[in-house]
Each structure stands twice: as structure tokens, then as C-alpha cells.
Design a protein around this motif. Structure first.
Motif, PDB file in Angstrom:
ATOM      1  N   GLU A  83     -77.523 104.207 -99.871  1.00  0.00           N
ATOM      2  CA  GLU A  83     -76.161 104.171 -99.413  1.00  0.00           C
ATOM      3  C   GLU A  83     -75.471 102.879-100.083  1.00  0.00           C
ATOM      4  O   GLU A  83     -75.836 101.624 -99.869  1.00  0.00           O
ATOM      5  CB  GLU A  83     -76.477 103.896 -97.933  1.00  0.00           C
ATOM      6  CG  GLU A  83     -74.993 103.760 -96.883  1.00  0.00           C
ATOM      7  CD  GLU A  83     -75.319 103.414 -95.752  1.00  0.00           C
ATOM      8  OE1 GLU A  83     -74.373 103.485 -94.867  1.00  0.00           O
ATOM      9  OE2 GLU A  83     -76.494 103.564 -95.269  1.00  0.00           O
ATOM     10  N   ASN A  84     -74.167 103.193-100.702  1.00  0.00           N
ATOM     11  CA  ASN A  84     -73.508 102.217-101.275  1.00  0.00           C
ATOM     12  C   ASN A  84     -72.618 101.411-100.143  1.00  0.00           C
ATOM     13  O   ASN A  84     -71.925 102.203 -99.552  1.00  0.00           O
ATOM     14  CB  ASN A  84     -72.534 102.481-102.286  1.00  0.00           C
ATOM     15  CG  ASN A  84     -73.321 102.672-103.765  1.00  0.00           C
ATOM     16  OD1 ASN A  84     -74.500 102.149-103.772  1.00  0.00           O
ATOM     17  ND2 ASN A  84     -72.783 103.493-104.695  1.00  0.00           N
ATOM     18  N   LEU A  85     -72.821 100.390-100.078  1.00  0.00           N
ATOM     19  CA  LEU A  85     -72.116  99.641 -98.890  1.00  0.00           C
ATOM     20  C   LEU A  85     -70.865  98.702 -99.681  1.00  0.00           C
ATOM     21  O   LEU A  85     -71.060  98.558-100.690  1.00  0.00           O
ATOM     22  CB  LEU A  85     -72.932  98.247 -98.190  1.00  0.00           C
ATOM     23  CG  LEU A  85     -74.278  98.983 -97.635  1.00  0.00           C
ATOM     24  CD1 LEU A  85     -75.201  97.705 -97.328  1.00  0.00           C
ATOM     25  CD2 LEU A  85     -74.269  99.923 -96.428  1.00  0.00           C
ATOM     26  N   PRO A  86     -69.794  98.377 -98.891  1.00  0.00           N
ATOM     27  CA  PRO A  86     -68.856  97.615 -99.540  1.00  0.00           C
ATOM     28  C   PRO A  86     -69.320  96.433-100.230  1.00  0.00           C
ATOM     29  O   PRO A  86     -68.714  95.855-101.112  1.00  0.00           O
ATOM     30  CB  PRO A  86     -67.970  97.271 -98.202  1.00  0.00           C
ATOM     31  CG  PRO A  86     -68.264  98.282 -97.437  1.00  0.00           C
ATOM     32  CD  PRO A  86     -69.756  98.630 -97.352  1.00  0.00           C
ATOM     33  N   ASN A  87     -70.331  95.926 -99.555  1.00  0.00           N
ATOM     34  CA  ASN A  87     -71.067  94.629-100.185  1.00  0.00           C
ATOM     35  C   ASN A  87     -72.277  94.667-100.743  1.00  0.00           C
ATOM     36  O   ASN A  87     -72.824  93.628-100.896  1.00  0.00           O
ATOM     37  CB  ASN A  87     -70.986  93.523 -99.062  1.00  0.00           C
ATOM     38  CG  ASN A  87     -71.668  93.704 -97.838  1.00  0.00           C
ATOM     39  OD1 ASN A  87     -72.077  94.889 -97.678  1.00  0.00           O
ATOM     40  ND2 ASN A  87     -71.916  92.712 -97.319  1.00  0.00           N
ATOM     41  N   GLY A  88     -72.860  95.870-101.020  1.00  0.00           N
ATOM     42  CA  GLY A  88     -74.211  96.122-101.702  1.00  0.00           C
ATOM     43  C   GLY A  88     -74.788  97.309-101.480  1.00  0.00           C
ATOM     44  O   GLY A  88     -74.236  98.314-101.574  1.00  0.00           O
ATOM     45  N   PHE A 134     -81.135  88.929-111.916  1.00  0.00           N
ATOM     46  CA  PHE A 134     -81.746  87.737-111.959  1.00  0.00           C
ATOM     47  C   PHE A 134     -80.982  86.640-112.154  1.00  0.00           C
ATOM     48  O   PHE A 134     -81.069  85.621-111.422  1.00  0.00           O
ATOM     49  CB  PHE A 134     -82.778  88.032-113.013  1.00  0.00           C
ATOM     50  CG  PHE A 134     -84.167  88.449-112.608  1.00  0.00           C
ATOM     51  CD1 PHE A 134     -85.232  87.687-111.774  1.00  0.00           C
ATOM     52  CD2 PHE A 134     -84.484  89.746-112.648  1.00  0.00           C
ATOM     53  CE1 PHE A 134     -86.280  88.238-111.652  1.00  0.00           C
ATOM     54  CE2 PHE A 134     -85.731  90.460-112.415  1.00  0.00           C
ATOM     55  CZ  PHE A 134     -86.567  89.626-111.556  1.00  0.00           C
ATOM     56  N   GLN A 135     -79.978  86.723-112.825  1.00  0.00           N
ATOM     57  CA  GLN A 135     -78.950  85.690-113.179  1.00  0.00           C
ATOM     58  C   GLN A 135     -78.336  85.201-111.953  1.00  0.00           C
ATOM     59  O   GLN A 135     -78.203  83.943-111.365  1.00  0.00           O
ATOM     60  CB  GLN A 135     -78.163  85.927-114.218  1.00  0.00           C
ATOM     61  CG  GLN A 135     -77.128  84.945-114.431  1.00  0.00           C
ATOM     62  CD  GLN A 135     -76.030  85.697-115.460  1.00  0.00           C
ATOM     63  OE1 GLN A 135     -76.262  86.306-116.366  1.00  0.00           O
ATOM     64  NE2 GLN A 135     -74.808  85.159-115.296  1.00  0.00           N
ATOM     65  N   ASN A 136     -77.831  86.064-111.115  1.00  0.00           N
ATOM     66  CA  ASN A 136     -77.292  85.918-109.636  1.00  0.00           C
ATOM     67  C   ASN A 136     -78.102  85.931-108.594  1.00  0.00           C
ATOM     68  O   ASN A 136     -77.440  86.417-107.461  1.00  0.00           O
ATOM     69  CB  ASN A 136     -75.985  87.029-109.705  1.00  0.00           C
ATOM     70  CG  ASN A 136     -74.760  86.679-110.678  1.00  0.00           C
ATOM     71  OD1 ASN A 136     -74.909  85.709-111.455  1.00  0.00           O
ATOM     72  ND2 ASN A 136     -73.761  87.474-110.919  1.00  0.00           N
ATOM     73  N   SER A 157     -74.143  91.049-101.264  1.00  0.00           N
ATOM     74  CA  SER A 157     -73.683  89.981-101.876  1.00  0.00           C
ATOM     75  C   SER A 157     -72.082  89.843-101.819  1.00  0.00           C
ATOM     76  O   SER A 157     -71.442  90.844-101.488  1.00  0.00           O
ATOM     77  CB  SER A 157     -73.776  89.992-103.554  1.00  0.00           C
ATOM     78  OG  SER A 157     -73.239  88.747-104.199  1.00  0.00           O
ATOM     79  N   GLU A 158     -71.515  88.574-101.842  1.00  0.00           N
ATOM     80  CA  GLU A 158     -70.075  88.433-101.715  1.00  0.00           C
ATOM     81  C   GLU A 158     -69.455  88.502-102.995  1.00  0.00           C
ATOM     82  O   GLU A 158     -68.110  88.527-103.278  1.00  0.00           O
ATOM     83  CB  GLU A 158     -69.700  87.092-101.129  1.00  0.00           C
ATOM     84  CG  GLU A 158     -70.045  87.139 -99.642  1.00  0.00           C
ATOM     85  CD  GLU A 158     -69.501  88.140 -98.812  1.00  0.00           C
ATOM     86  OE1 GLU A 158     -68.387  88.730 -98.784  1.00  0.00           O
ATOM     87  OE2 GLU A 158     -70.608  88.809 -98.184  1.00  0.00           O
ATOM     88  N   ASP A 159     -70.095  88.618-104.274  1.00  0.00           N
ATOM     89  CA  ASP A 159     -69.859  88.396-105.634  1.00  0.00           C
ATOM     90  C   ASP A 159     -69.700  90.106-105.902  1.00  0.00           C
ATOM     91  O   ASP A 159     -70.490  90.810-106.146  1.00  0.00           O
ATOM     92  CB  ASP A 159     -70.751  87.817-106.526  1.00  0.00           C
ATOM     93  CG  ASP A 159     -70.332  87.852-108.072  1.00  0.00           C
ATOM     94  OD1 ASP A 159     -69.459  87.150-108.310  1.00  0.00           O
ATOM     95  OD2 ASP A 159     -71.016  88.521-108.497  1.00  0.00           O
ATOM     96  N   ALA A 160     -68.191  90.374-106.490  1.00  0.00           N
ATOM     97  CA  ALA A 160     -68.144  91.801-106.878  1.00  0.00           C
ATOM     98  C   ALA A 160     -68.961  92.204-107.950  1.00  0.00           C
ATOM     99  O   ALA A 160     -69.741  93.391-108.151  1.00  0.00           O
ATOM    100  CB  ALA A 160     -66.775  91.892-107.292  1.00  0.00           C
ATOM    101  N   ALA A 161     -69.325  91.446-109.087  1.00  0.00           N
ATOM    102  CA  ALA A 161     -70.333  91.674-110.152  1.00  0.00           C
ATOM    103  C   ALA A 161     -71.747  92.123-109.790  1.00  0.00           C
ATOM    104  O   ALA A 161     -72.141  92.912-110.370  1.00  0.00           O
ATOM    105  CB  ALA A 161     -69.886  90.862-111.453  1.00  0.00           C
ATOM    106  N   THR A 162     -72.037  91.317-108.776  1.00  0.00           N
ATOM    107  CA  THR A 162     -73.481  91.317-108.223  1.00  0.00           C
ATOM    108  C   THR A 162     -73.455  92.746-107.537  1.00  0.00           C
ATOM    109  O   THR A 162     -74.467  93.085-107.590  1.00  0.00           O
ATOM    110  CB  THR A 162     -73.793  90.137-107.482  1.00  0.00           C
ATOM    111  OG1 THR A 162     -73.470  88.904-108.252  1.00  0.00           O
ATOM    112  CG2 THR A 162     -75.127  90.184-107.105  1.00  0.00           C
ATOM    113  N   VAL A 163     -72.483  92.779-106.650  1.00  0.00           N
ATOM    114  CA  VAL A 163     -72.637  94.160-105.921  1.00  0.00           C
ATOM    115  C   VAL A 163     -72.661  95.450-106.852  1.00  0.00           C
ATOM    116  O   VAL A 163     -73.327  96.231-106.711  1.00  0.00           O
ATOM    117  CB  VAL A 163     -71.355  94.275-105.017  1.00  0.00           C
ATOM    118  CG1 VAL A 163     -71.382  95.409-104.380  1.00  0.00           C
ATOM    119  CG2 VAL A 163     -71.326  93.236-103.794  1.00  0.00           C
TER     120      VAL A 163
END
Length: 193
Positions: A83-88, A134-136, A157-163
Motif C-alpha cells: 500500500e503506497n501511503l502519501p508519505n511512504g 541507506f543514504q537517507n 518519511s517527510e522527504d519526497a525522494a526517500t518516499v
């Protein structure tokens, strides 16, 4: 027999060194070579290098490699829901076979611990998506819940690239569960193109 002129010998040595350097620096070319020797056009395993090599990393344990082998050899016994969440993501991974279920749970928990500790195993078949995860790692919050037949992992995560990386990796893992080594082979080929 005439001796080889020094200039030709040096040139041949340089070509060999450059070739070895290219193979070392171009991981995906080497991966493709190995994968092409291990599988026929339909993706069926043909032997040769041995699948065990594919599950090794810089500091992987025999137990981790055994878990990966069990999951790839029995991938059809693994059921995944993402399940893709808005933040993860929230993933549910189950297996009816107890040994396979234990391998899935141990692998998931072990990889999450590795991410938390920043210990990237760099497994030979590992997706580059994990590099960003791993980086984030400090930007990711993880919750794990074991169930009677598997494991539920929620990562946000609050970071879009990480999500985006979390969602992409979850999809890659689902494809691995659905199609096994064929999925790995195709992913490596795509990276080469």
C-alpha cells in the motif's frame, strides 16, 4: 619463436589492465555477464557460476545468504501486498510454509536493522534503489508488526525522494516475490540499456 616486442607487450598489458578496471568499475556489466551465463533466454537457471554467489555481499552472513536463497527458490510461496501511503509504504508479506515465513521475517527485520545501522550489504543482485534508502536512513521511520503468517512493515518519511525510493523498492521486492530470478535478470538488463 620471435620474442614479442616490448611496446606490443606493454600495449597488451595496458589493454588487460584497462579491461579489468572497466569490469571493476562497471558493476552492472559484470552482473550482466554473470547473469547471462547463469540463465537461458527463458530465465531458467542453468548452473555454472552457482546461485550462491548471487546472494553474497560485503559482510553478509551465511544465515542472510541462506534466507535470500530460500526466498528465491520458493518465491511462489510468498504473497506480498503493498500500500503506497502519501508519505511512504505499508507492506504485508506472508508465507504459509513455516520455514519460508521465518526466512521472510528474519530477512525483513535484518535488512531494516542494517538500514538503521547504515550497514549496506551490497549484495551482488541488490537494486540501486537501496543506495538512496541507506543514504537517507535518518529520514525514515519504520514500524514492524509480525503476524501469524508473516510481517507488516510501515516505512514513512517527510522527504519526497526517500518516499519515492521506498515505494520503488517495495515494488521491486514484490516483483522478486512474483517472478524470482527472472525479475533480477530483467532488472540488470535494464540497467545496462
Amino acid at each position: 619463436m620471435k620474442p614479442i616486442p616490448r611496446s606490443i607487450a606493454l600495449a597488451c598489458g595496458a589493454v588487460l589492465l584497462l579491461g579489468a578496471g572497466y569490469a571493476y568499475s562497471n558493476r552492472y556489466a559484470v552482473e550482466h555477464f554473470v547473469m547471462s551465463r547463469m540463465h537461458d533466454e527463458s530465465g531458467q537457471h542453468m548452473g555454472g557460476f552457482g546461485m550462491g554467489h548471487m546472494f553474497k555481499g560485503v559482510d553478509t552472513t551465511e544465515a542472510e545468504e541462506s534466507e535470500l536463497r530460500a526466498m528465491f527458490e520458493n518465491n511462489t510461496g510468498i504473497v506480498r501486498r503493498v500500500e503506497n501511503l502519501p508519505n511512504g509504504i505499508r507492506t504485508t508479506t506472508t508465507a504459509q510454509d513455516e520455514d519460508l515465513r521465518n526466512a521472510v521475517i528474519s530477512h525483513a527485520a535484518g535488512m531494516i536493522a542494517r538500514v538503521d545501522e547504515g550497514r549496506d550489504p551490497k549484495v551482488f543482485i541488490q537494486s540501486p534503489t537501496l543506495d538512496l534508502i541507506f543514504q537517507n536512513r535518518a529520514l525514515i521511520t519504520t514500524q514492524i508488526e509480525t503476524t501469524a503468517d508473516g510481517i507488516i512493515v510501515t516505512q514513512t518519511s517527510e522527504d519526497a525522494a526517500t518516499v519515492a525510493a521506498l515505494q520503488k523498492h517495495a515494488g521491486e521486492v514484490s516483483d522478486l516475490a512474483a517472478r524470482g530470478m527472472q525479475s533480477v535478470h530483467e532488472a540488470m538488463q535494464q540497467r545496462l540499456n
